[in-house]
Design a protein around this motif. Sequence first.
Motif, PDB file in Angstrom:
ATOM      1  N   PRO A  20       0.829  -1.219   0.000  1.00  0.00           N
ATOM      2  CA  PRO A  20       0.000   0.000   0.000  1.00  0.00           C
ATOM      3  C   PRO A  20       0.849   1.249   0.000  1.00  0.00           C
ATOM      4  O   PRO A  20       1.965   1.277   0.545  1.00  0.00           O
ATOM      5  N   GLU A  21       0.322   2.264  -0.630  1.00  0.00           N
ATOM      6  CA  GLU A  21       1.001   3.552  -0.684  1.00  0.00           C
ATOM      7  C   GLU A  21       1.092   4.139   0.725  1.00  0.00           C
ATOM      8  O   GLU A  21       0.088   4.226   1.438  1.00  0.00           O
ATOM      9  N   ALA A  22       2.292   4.529   1.139  1.00  0.00           N
ATOM     10  CA  ALA A  22       2.452   5.154   2.452  1.00  0.00           C
ATOM     11  C   ALA A  22       1.711   6.487   2.449  1.00  0.00           C
ATOM     12  O   ALA A  22       1.740   7.227   1.459  1.00  0.00           O
ATOM     13  N   PRO A  23       1.003   6.792   3.535  1.00  0.00           N
ATOM     14  CA  PRO A  23       0.230   8.043   3.540  1.00  0.00           C
ATOM     15  C   PRO A  23       1.122   9.279   3.485  1.00  0.00           C
ATOM     16  O   PRO A  23       2.035   9.435   4.292  1.00  0.00           O
ATOM     17  N   ARG A  24       0.830  10.117   2.519  1.00  0.00           N
ATOM     18  CA  ARG A  24       1.532  11.391   2.410  1.00  0.00           C
ATOM     19  C   ARG A  24       0.797  12.432   3.248  1.00  0.00           C
ATOM     20  O   ARG A  24      -0.174  12.125   3.930  1.00  0.00           O
ATOM     21  N   ALA A  25       1.237  13.666   3.153  1.00  0.00           N
ATOM     22  CA  ALA A  25       0.600  14.744   3.919  1.00  0.00           C
ATOM     23  C   ALA A  25      -0.888  14.785   3.625  1.00  0.00           C
ATOM     24  O   ALA A  25      -1.307  14.765   2.461  1.00  0.00           O
ATOM     25  N   GLY A  26      -1.696  14.801   4.687  1.00  0.00           N
ATOM     26  CA  GLY A  26      -3.146  14.882   4.530  1.00  0.00           C
ATOM     27  C   GLY A  26      -3.820  13.560   4.261  1.00  0.00           C
ATOM     28  O   GLY A  26      -5.044  13.516   4.108  1.00  0.00           O
ATOM     29  N   GLN A  27      -3.073  12.451   4.225  1.00  0.00           N
ATOM     30  CA  GLN A  27      -3.645  11.153   3.895  1.00  0.00           C
ATOM     31  C   GLN A  27      -3.666  10.216   5.104  1.00  0.00           C
ATOM     32  O   GLN A  27      -2.991  10.451   6.107  1.00  0.00           O
ATOM     33  N   ALA A  28      -4.439   9.131   4.958  1.00  0.00           N
ATOM     34  CA  ALA A  28      -4.497   8.085   5.969  1.00  0.00           C
ATOM     35  C   ALA A  28      -4.430   6.729   5.283  1.00  0.00           C
ATOM     36  O   ALA A  28      -4.917   6.552   4.166  1.00  0.00           O
ATOM     37  N   LEU A  29      -3.813   5.776   5.961  1.00  0.00           N
ATOM     38  CA  LEU A  29      -3.760   4.390   5.503  1.00  0.00           C
ATOM     39  C   LEU A  29      -4.741   3.594   6.351  1.00  0.00           C
ATOM     40  O   LEU A  29      -4.655   3.595   7.583  1.00  0.00           O
ATOM     41  N   VAL A  30      -5.682   2.912   5.701  1.00  0.00           N
ATOM     42  CA  VAL A  30      -6.737   2.173   6.391  1.00  0.00           C
ATOM     43  C   VAL A  30      -6.574   0.682   6.135  1.00  0.00           C
ATOM     44  O   VAL A  30      -6.384   0.258   4.991  1.00  0.00           O
ATOM     45  N   ARG A  31      -6.650  -0.102   7.198  1.00  0.00           N
ATOM     46  CA  ARG A  31      -6.712  -1.562   7.069  1.00  0.00           C
ATOM     47  C   ARG A  31      -8.165  -1.918   6.818  1.00  0.00           C
ATOM     48  O   ARG A  31      -9.030  -1.714   7.671  1.00  0.00           O
ATOM     49  N   VAL A  32      -8.467  -2.424   5.634  1.00  0.00           N
ATOM     50  CA  VAL A  32      -9.853  -2.706   5.248  1.00  0.00           C
ATOM     51  C   VAL A  32     -10.355  -3.946   5.983  1.00  0.00           C
ATOM     52  O   VAL A  32      -9.679  -4.985   6.030  1.00  0.00           O
ATOM     53  N   PHE A  33     -11.555  -3.837   6.546  1.00  0.00           N
ATOM     54  CA  PHE A  33     -12.190  -4.962   7.231  1.00  0.00           C
ATOM     55  C   PHE A  33     -13.133  -5.698   6.286  1.00  0.00           C
ATOM     56  O   PHE A  33     -13.116  -6.925   6.195  1.00  0.00           O
ATOM     57  N   ALA A  34     -13.982  -4.967   5.595  1.00  0.00           N
ATOM     58  CA  ALA A  34     -14.956  -5.568   4.682  1.00  0.00           C
ATOM     59  C   ALA A  34     -15.258  -4.583   3.568  1.00  0.00           C
ATOM     60  O   ALA A  34     -15.192  -3.367   3.752  1.00  0.00           O
ATOM     61  N   ALA A  35     -15.600  -5.136   2.405  1.00  0.00           N
ATOM     62  CA  ALA A  35     -15.965  -4.303   1.253  1.00  0.00           C
ATOM     63  C   ALA A  35     -17.202  -4.893   0.596  1.00  0.00           C
ATOM     64  O   ALA A  35     -17.261  -6.105   0.343  1.00  0.00           O
TER      65      ALA A  35
END
Length: 336
Positions: A20-35
């Motif tokens: 996954p893309e590392a979060p840049r300024a203003g971003q968040a990295l989310v571990r997805v539970f369900a889609a």
Amino acid sequence: MKRALLLDAPGEYRIIDHVPEAPRAGQALVRVFAAGICGSDREVHDGTRPAEYVSYPLTPGHEWSGTVEAVGAGVDGGLVGRKVVGEGFRNCQVCERCRNGDTSLCTGGYDETGFTRPGAFAEALTLPARLLHVLDDGADLRAAALLEPSAVVASAAMMARAQPGERIAVVGAGTLGQLAVQFLAAASPAELLVVDPRLERAEQAVPFGATDVLPPQDTAAVEGSYDLVVETAGARGSAVSATRLARRGGRVVLTGLPEPGAEGIDPIALAMRQLTVRSVFGAPSAAWAYAVRAFRTGLLDPAPLITHEFPLEEYARAIALVGSGDPKVGKVLLRL
């Protein structure tokens, strides 16, 4: 290393190792539970979605829930570990429509998670932190995966402005229709009819507040009777059916997105009957906030709509169920 589903072209997919893309300024990295998988995802898979609304190769997935794993510079570190859902439209925030609060009408060009940007059919997703909506610590992430369609319906409900004692009809008993019944029942209507050819499916809306169900072929006697009609089916003739159900001077909100070739609404009938017709595509930030609030307070309960759950490796089985027409198939989830 994490996993993701990559759709190289319509019908051609593979499970890949995903960094996954590392979060840049203003971003968040989310571990997805369900889609969740919806009709739009089936269109992406089949190649029937209009070319300007999809970009291959693509990791689909616009309905999701998860937990924040990391944040970039300028983002509150307190988000890490919080349960969240997130808006899909990457609105510009600076155009006239965005500044007016109509973020789903952004004039900066169509750009949406799961269609033009990598989506949530992956174990991790990076997106602007401003698009996140934080849930309670005890929130059911399985049910929360349905908050994207809930936000669409919340947008329709905000447009509809249902009043206590009105006669209301919902055309379509799929996920959007079942969610619409929950929102509209909260307005204490005198009558809440659900119209769908799959009566078994329509009857599932009764515990949510529907007072009657009918197949489309049996609605002639009640045409012109409803103050408000919310269309959710996206079927070939459902928009026309919705306008016929509305009384003179009534209100119609269209949320379904039919394929090309759908029946058109008669402009003379609109003019002579003085109907107000609104449409929904996606959801503005205010509708997301409404849906999350309704979920938090228990007004909205999406969990009973989930009928099938699959691991990412069984994507083929999952996508085959969506749009199969089987009344026993409700919302299908991928569990990441």
